[in-house]
Design an enzyme around this catalytic site. Structure first.
Site, short mmCIF file in Angstrom:
data_model
loop_
_atom_site.label_atom_id
_atom_site.label_comp_id
_atom_site.label_asym_id
_atom_site.label_seq_id
_atom_site.Cartn_x
_atom_site.Cartn_y
_atom_site.Cartn_z
N ASP A 35 8.25 17.05 13.19
CA ASP A 35 7.69 17.08 11.84
C ASP A 35 6.16 17.16 11.91
O ASP A 35 5.46 16.44 11.22
CB ASP A 35 8.13 15.84 11.05
CG ASP A 35 7.92 16.01 9.55
OD1 ASP A 35 7.81 17.17 9.10
OD2 ASP A 35 7.88 15.00 8.84
N MET A 49 13.04 4.80 1.75
CA MET A 49 13.77 3.86 2.59
C MET A 49 12.96 2.63 2.99
O MET A 49 13.53 1.66 3.46
CB MET A 49 14.23 4.57 3.88
CG MET A 49 15.30 5.62 3.65
SD MET A 49 15.76 6.38 5.21
CE MET A 49 16.39 4.97 6.09
N ILE A 61 0.81 -1.22 0.00
CA ILE A 61 0.00 0.00 0.00
C ILE A 61 0.84 1.26 0.00
O ILE A 61 0.30 2.36 0.08
CB ILE A 61 -0.96 0.01 1.20
CG1 ILE A 61 -0.21 -0.27 2.50
CG2 ILE A 61 -2.07 -1.01 0.99
CD1 ILE A 61 -1.07 -0.26 3.74
#
Length: 637
Positions: free
Chosen positions: A128, A16, A11
């Site tokens: 983030d 990475m 999916i």
């Protein structure tokens, strides 16, 4: 692993790792599994980075954080098993709906903040925070995900390689400086800004341009972008997005408290902004900023040995389009929590600067020299003016001279007017005094009778009254009345609110320090203002699919006022098929909700009426005519 997890679909794929939807047969649930790509499994540095997310996020057990179930290694392949969230990202939700209603945006912000607070309490900084990393489940639950660049607070710095999403990056993070909880609070403020306005505060041709705007420019007030935004929301976002960390909220708990107050009292003045100092007002470009400019030339590309060229000076190439989940649960192809980790260039093997970079360095150097010359010229002009008292270089005509008058003891306004009529420039300086009445002139910088040129500056020292005084009792006064009275005394005022069953909303419950306390003008007086009776927040239950009786019992238990509508629905008689408030939403106790209950449609069959034999109506025989009575004969006399 094969015995427990059944891989269903790929999916997502990123720089990475690859992401798969899987079935956990042991616990009978769907999960998302991330596998570190083969080419990185042999690199200890990349493996360590991959495991950091799991170690950070696995410690977080909170309903507003995506759970990590397992981290392991099989046949040399490293993987993380985590919660599968069936929903969409906040970014996609904003893209679809535009700016969100204030109450909805604030409710989402509270849930996001609770997830971040849980991380901070575990000494984890997310670094983030962005709407792409906020998931909205089908039930309306908000979850923060992607701790791919999270670090424990013992690691206080962040390199330029881990810039994160530039549209939401904090100034200190963009510089490569120290990062703490307040960096997440800045990014949170940008996300809240986007929810409220439907747009981002900064944009530009490149990510470097945007990063420099975060460093050097103030975030626009949301009230300048959208009308009708409550003042508390404007100030909360303004405080979150201050350039200097010390001017922001220092803890997520304080921010959450103001957000919850904003839901109840949206236009109250309870958000306290730290005053801006001269030091705060000046922002200089640092060496890190200059390095960002150099990298903007496009020469900062790095490539892993034998791997694809994944690093670009334009972070949007891999970051801006990053969304973990597609519509309702499917991952986008770009999804990868770890693509923020780029290949690192060996510091020992620094490359020689190419001609383009050398040219850019020369331009920066020349700009610095020119700036220095301008500063020297300005300083020279200021010095000449200070020495000569003129606006030129010595050839100016002599100004008119006036005689200084005595204004000591006069009211400051009257003294200022008298001196300005003489053509003098007046500066007022306040000092406390036990002997001189408030607003009276204590002394003047030029003695009476002295000859001075017009436009000369004269400083008047004015009494601010006694140094200390007793604090009056403001209980029962409105917030505005108490604030105005204290501000006239020169006292700083801080407003906080709390619930009260006795004091009306908007009126003062008490002060801190208490009334009657001896205070000075440097004292900060806290006004504790009533929010009125406490309104409890409750969570709307999942009612769809429940029987009407169960749904009503759940609503009564939640403390909600409900109404029932009925619609025909074959096969769903007595079952709730819709609810006006979304399940999982946080609302005030006593809020109204309407549930729609199915009713089986009525069945209509043709009805035949029994027929009866028709009989003639019976008629009675007509009576035979009777003879008329004859008169009896009368006897003759």
């Amino acid at each position: 692993m094969e015995d427990r997890y059944e891989i269903l679909d790929k999916i997502g794929a990123g720089g990475m790792s690859d992401v798969y939807k899987a079935k956990d047969h042991k616990l009978n649930r769907f999960v998302a599994i991330k596998f570190l790509k083969q080419e990185y499994c042999e690199d200890k540095n990349f493996v360590a980075k991959f495991q950091i997310e799991a170690q950070s996020a696995a410690a977080l057990l909170h309903p507003n954080v995506v759970s990590v179930y397992d981290v392991n290694e099989a046949d040399g392949i490293y993987y993380i098993v985590m919660e599968y969230v069936d929903g969409i990202t906040l970014k996609r939700y904003i893209d679809r709906n535009g700016r969100l209603p204030i109450k909805e945006a604030t409710s989402i912000a509270i849930q996001v903040g609770q997830g971040i607070e849980a991380a901070h309490n575990a000494n984890i900084i997310h670094r983030d925070i962005k709407p792409q990393n906020v998931l909205i489940s089908r039930e309306g639950k908000i979850k923060v995900t992607d701790f791919g660049i999270a670090r424990t607070t013992t690691a206080n710095t962040i390199s330029q390689d881990i810039l994160g999403s530039v549209h939401y990056i904090s100034p200190e993070q963009a510089r490569g400086g120290q990062v703490d909880e307040r960096s997440d609070i800045y990014s949170f403020g940008i996300v809240f800004y986007e929810m409220v306005t439907g747009e981002l505060p900064f944009d530009g041709d490149s990510t470097v341009t945007i990063a420099l705007k975060h460093i050097q420019e103030s975030v626009p007030l949301v009230s300048d972008i959208v009308s009708g935004v409550p003042s508390s929301v404007v100030r909360i976002i303004e405080k979150c997005t201050q350039k200097k960390p010390e001017r922001r909220y220092q803890k997520m708990s304080s921010l959450l408290s103001d957000l919850k107050t904003s839901l109840i009292s949206p236009n109250e003045d309870f958000v306290v902004l730290e005053p801006e100092t001269q030091e705060n007002a000046t922002i200089l470009m640092t060496d890190a900023d200059a390095r960002l400019l150099r990298n903007d030339s496009g020469r900062g590309r790095r490539q892993a040995a034998g791997g694809p060229d994944r690093y670009s000076s334009d972070y949007d190439d891999y970051d801006e389009d990053y969304e973990p989940y597609d519509d309702y649960g499917e991952y986008d192809d770009e999804y990868d929590d770890y693509d923020d980790y780029d290949d690192y260039e060996d510091e020992k093997g620094k490359k020689e600067k190419d001609p383009a970079r050398k040219k850019l360095d020369r331009i920066l150097l020349i700009c610095g020299i020119v700036a220095g010359v301008i500063v020297l010229v300005v300083l020279g002009v200021v010095t000449i003016r200070a020495v000569t008292g003129s606006g030129g270089c010595g050839g100016a005509s002599k100004k008119e001279v006036v005689e200084m008058i005595d204004v000591t003891g006069k009211d400051s306004a009257e003294a200022k007017q008298l001196l300005e009529e003489l053509g003098l420039v007046v500066e007022l300086k306040y000092e406390s005094s036990k002997d001189v009445e408030e607003e009276k002139v204590i002394s003047q910088s030029v003695k009476p009778g002295t000859k001075v040129e017009k436009e000369s500056k004269v400083t008047l020292v004015v009494s601010s009254g006694k140094e200390s005084f007793k604090l009056a009792d403001y209980k029962g006064k409105t917030q505005q009345e108490a604030q105005e009275a204290l501000q006239k005394l020169g006292v700083q005022v801080k407003v906080t609110t709390k619930y009260s069953d006795e004091v009306e909303t908007g009126k003062v419950i008490e002060t801190n320090p208490p009334a009657g306390t001896e205070i000075s003008k440097s004292t900060v007086v806290e006004l504790i203002v009533s929010r009125g009776k406490e309104t409890k927040q409750v969570t709307v239950p999942q009612l769809v699919g429940q029987s009407q009786g169960n749904a009503e019992a759940m609503l009564i238990e939640a403390g909600l006022v409900y109404y029932v509508d009925w619609v025909e629905a074959a096969g769903q008689g007595g079952i709730v098929i819709n609810q006006s408030l979304a399940a999982g939403a946080s609302v005030d106790e006593g809020s109204e909700i309407t549930i729609t209950v199915g009713v089986e449609p009525e069945t209509t069959e043709p009805v035949t009426q029994p027929t009866e034999p028709v009989t003639e109506p019976q008629t009675e025989p007509e009576p035979e005519p009777q003879p008329e009575p004859q008169p009896e004969p009368q006897p003759e006399p």
